[in-house]
Scaffold this active site. Structure first.
Site, PDB file in Angstrom:
ATOM      1  N   GLY A  27      31.154  28.282 -29.726  1.00 48.96           N
ATOM      2  CA  GLY A  27      31.022  29.107 -30.790  1.00 48.96           C
ATOM      3  C   GLY A  27      30.527  28.266 -32.068  1.00 48.96           C
ATOM      4  O   GLY A  27      29.317  27.601 -31.806  1.00 48.96           O
ATOM      5  N   ASN A  28      31.038  28.645 -33.257  1.00 46.27           N
ATOM      6  CA  ASN A  28      30.073  28.393 -34.489  1.00 46.27           C
ATOM      7  C   ASN A  28      28.653  28.766 -34.393  1.00 46.27           C
ATOM      8  O   ASN A  28      27.779  27.965 -34.472  1.00 46.27           O
ATOM      9  CB  ASN A  28      30.323  27.035 -35.045  1.00 46.27           C
ATOM     10  CG  ASN A  28      29.949  26.866 -36.327  1.00 46.27           C
ATOM     11  OD1 ASN A  28      29.257  25.965 -36.489  1.00 46.27           O
ATOM     12  ND2 ASN A  28      30.269  27.514 -37.299  1.00 46.27           N
ATOM     13  N   HIS A  30      25.000  30.048 -34.437  1.00 48.83           N
ATOM     14  CA  HIS A  30      23.793  30.179 -35.246  1.00 48.83           C
ATOM     15  C   HIS A  30      22.535  30.968 -34.476  1.00 48.83           C
ATOM     16  O   HIS A  30      22.626  31.205 -33.226  1.00 48.83           O
ATOM     17  CB  HIS A  30      23.619  28.929 -35.604  1.00 48.83           C
ATOM     18  CG  HIS A  30      23.324  27.700 -34.629  1.00 48.83           C
ATOM     19  ND1 HIS A  30      22.210  28.080 -33.557  1.00 48.83           N
ATOM     20  CD2 HIS A  30      24.020  26.758 -34.304  1.00 48.83           C
ATOM     21  CE1 HIS A  30      22.313  26.785 -32.858  1.00 48.83           C
ATOM     22  NE2 HIS A  30      23.330  26.217 -33.063  1.00 48.83           N
ATOM     23  N   HIS A  33      21.786  30.179 -30.735  1.00 50.49           N
ATOM     24  CA  HIS A  33      22.511  30.717 -29.691  1.00 50.49           C
ATOM     25  C   HIS A  33      22.178  32.228 -29.761  1.00 50.49           C
ATOM     26  O   HIS A  33      21.998  32.835 -28.635  1.00 50.49           O
ATOM     27  CB  HIS A  33      24.079  30.956 -30.219  1.00 50.49           C
ATOM     28  CG  HIS A  33      24.520  29.492 -30.229  1.00 50.49           C
ATOM     29  ND1 HIS A  33      24.997  28.743 -31.664  1.00 50.49           N
ATOM     30  CD2 HIS A  33      25.032  28.539 -29.400  1.00 50.49           C
ATOM     31  CE1 HIS A  33      25.562  27.701 -31.178  1.00 50.49           C
ATOM     32  NE2 HIS A  33      25.823  27.693 -29.989  1.00 50.49           N
ATOM     33  N   LYS A 146      17.748  22.303 -26.848  1.00 51.39           N
ATOM     34  CA  LYS A 146      18.175  21.237 -27.821  1.00 51.39           C
ATOM     35  C   LYS A 146      19.078  20.372 -27.301  1.00 51.39           C
ATOM     36  O   LYS A 146      18.930  19.264 -27.699  1.00 51.39           O
ATOM     37  CB  LYS A 146      18.825  22.124 -28.961  1.00 51.39           C
ATOM     38  CG  LYS A 146      19.913  21.192 -29.882  1.00 51.39           C
ATOM     39  CD  LYS A 146      19.159  21.135 -30.971  1.00 51.39           C
ATOM     40  CE  LYS A 146      20.028  20.041 -32.000  1.00 51.39           C
ATOM     41  NZ  LYS A 146      21.278  19.760 -31.588  1.00 51.39           N
ATOM     42  N   LEU A 181      18.264  23.880 -35.423  1.00 49.60           N
ATOM     43  CA  LEU A 181      19.811  24.395 -35.665  1.00 49.60           C
ATOM     44  C   LEU A 181      20.773  23.881 -34.800  1.00 49.60           C
ATOM     45  O   LEU A 181      20.493  23.658 -33.520  1.00 49.60           O
ATOM     46  CB  LEU A 181      19.702  25.955 -35.446  1.00 49.60           C
ATOM     47  CG  LEU A 181      18.621  26.734 -36.551  1.00 49.60           C
ATOM     48  CD1 LEU A 181      18.959  28.261 -36.463  1.00 49.60           C
ATOM     49  CD2 LEU A 181      18.658  26.185 -37.876  1.00 49.60           C
TER      50      LEU A 181
END
Ligand code: PAF
Length: 276
Positions: A27-28, A30, A33, A146, A181
């Site tokens: 989740g969260n 950006h 994703h 990442k 990110l």
């Protein structure tokens, strides 16, 4: 987009889903994703994502409790990115009893780099991903580069267990100033956010030097370490490794390389990497 909180509900909904492409997340979300979600669309018939902050991959004292939970905003982004199904289980649903059966990655994958500073992290990641694979039963899954070591560990897990899943990498998405990110960027103060792109600049400079023929990796790593320290960072590692298995490069030969780093800026720990 259909949202499923239970394993049974998700499985029922996926019965005639065709080729399932899966993008697990915590989740969260950006743009890193949502780029993966859009990429997923090109690899199958049905895109499934998950949101689950996995306690097993955090050590006591890490940021499990403060990890940002932004479910409503995440759902909007997933809808916009064309995701068909979201699996968002509670802890009780995914771990109804203590998870005693685990996936233990080999020490040469799990105890280096991130694993040296976050013991048990990759056991937690591999275990939850194995369980999510069992729940979703995808034919393909995407993971961002990442988290380069995570990608390597999960690719090796899929290969060694002969899971019938294609593991697909997603490129790192960066802010205009180069900062990769990450959900954890939200922890940075304004001053730290202005300083944060230095990590990428250091890696770019090191990668450039290697490309130009400098093979003194130890000296290049030490110089990057010193620059970060001088600017108030606390680096954990900056290391040139072989891409294939993240072991140290041999003295002779020319295998594809990657430089990986983790460093704390204030109380935020950032990671990044660049293929050389
Ligand atoms: O990369 C992440 O967000 C997590 O490690 C993952 C793969 C969703 C497992 O919890």
């Amino acid at each position: 987009m259909q949202v499923h909180e239970t394993i049974a509900g998700l499985r029922a909904a996926l019965q005639a889903a065709g080729r399932i492409v899966f993008v697990p997340t915590m989740g969260n979300l950006h743009a890193g994703h949502t780029t993966l979600m859009r990429q997923a669309r090109g690899h199958g018939d049905t895109v499934v994502s998950s949101i689950f902050v996995n306690r097993l991959q955090f050590r006591p004292g890490e940021d499990f409790d403060k990890y940002p939970r932004t479910f409503a905003a995440d759902c909007e982004k997933l809808v916009a990115a064309g995701v068909d199904h979201l699996f968002a289980p509670s802890e009780e649903e995914l771990y109804p009893e203590p998870q005693r059966y685990v996936v233990e990655p080999p020490v040469e994958h799990a105890n280096i780099l991130e694993g040296e500073f976050r013991p048990g992290h990759f056991r937690g990641v591999a275990t939850v991903v194995m369980k999510l694979f069992a729940v979703v039963q995808p034919q393909a899954a995407l993971f961002g580069k990442k988290d380069y070591q995570q990608f390597m560990v999960l690719s090796a897990m899929v290969r060694e267990f002969a899971l019938p899943i294609e593991v697909i990498p997603g490129e790192t998405v960066r802010a205009e100033d180069g900062l990769a990110l990450s959900s954890r960027n939200g922890y940075l103060s304004a001053a730290e956010r202005a300083e944060a792109p230095r990590l990428h600049r250091c890696l770019s400079r090191l990668a450039e030097a290697v490309r130009a023929g400098n093979r003194d990796f130890a000296a290049l790593e030490a110089a990057a370490f010193a620059e970060l320290r001088a600017r108030g960072w606390a680096p954990d590692y900056i290391s040139v490794r072989k891409r294939i298995d993240l072991q140290s490069p041999p003295v002779d030969g020319n295998p594809p390389l990657v430089v990986l780093a983790a460093a704390r800026l204030g109380s935020t720990r950032l990671i990044d990497n660049l293929e050389i």
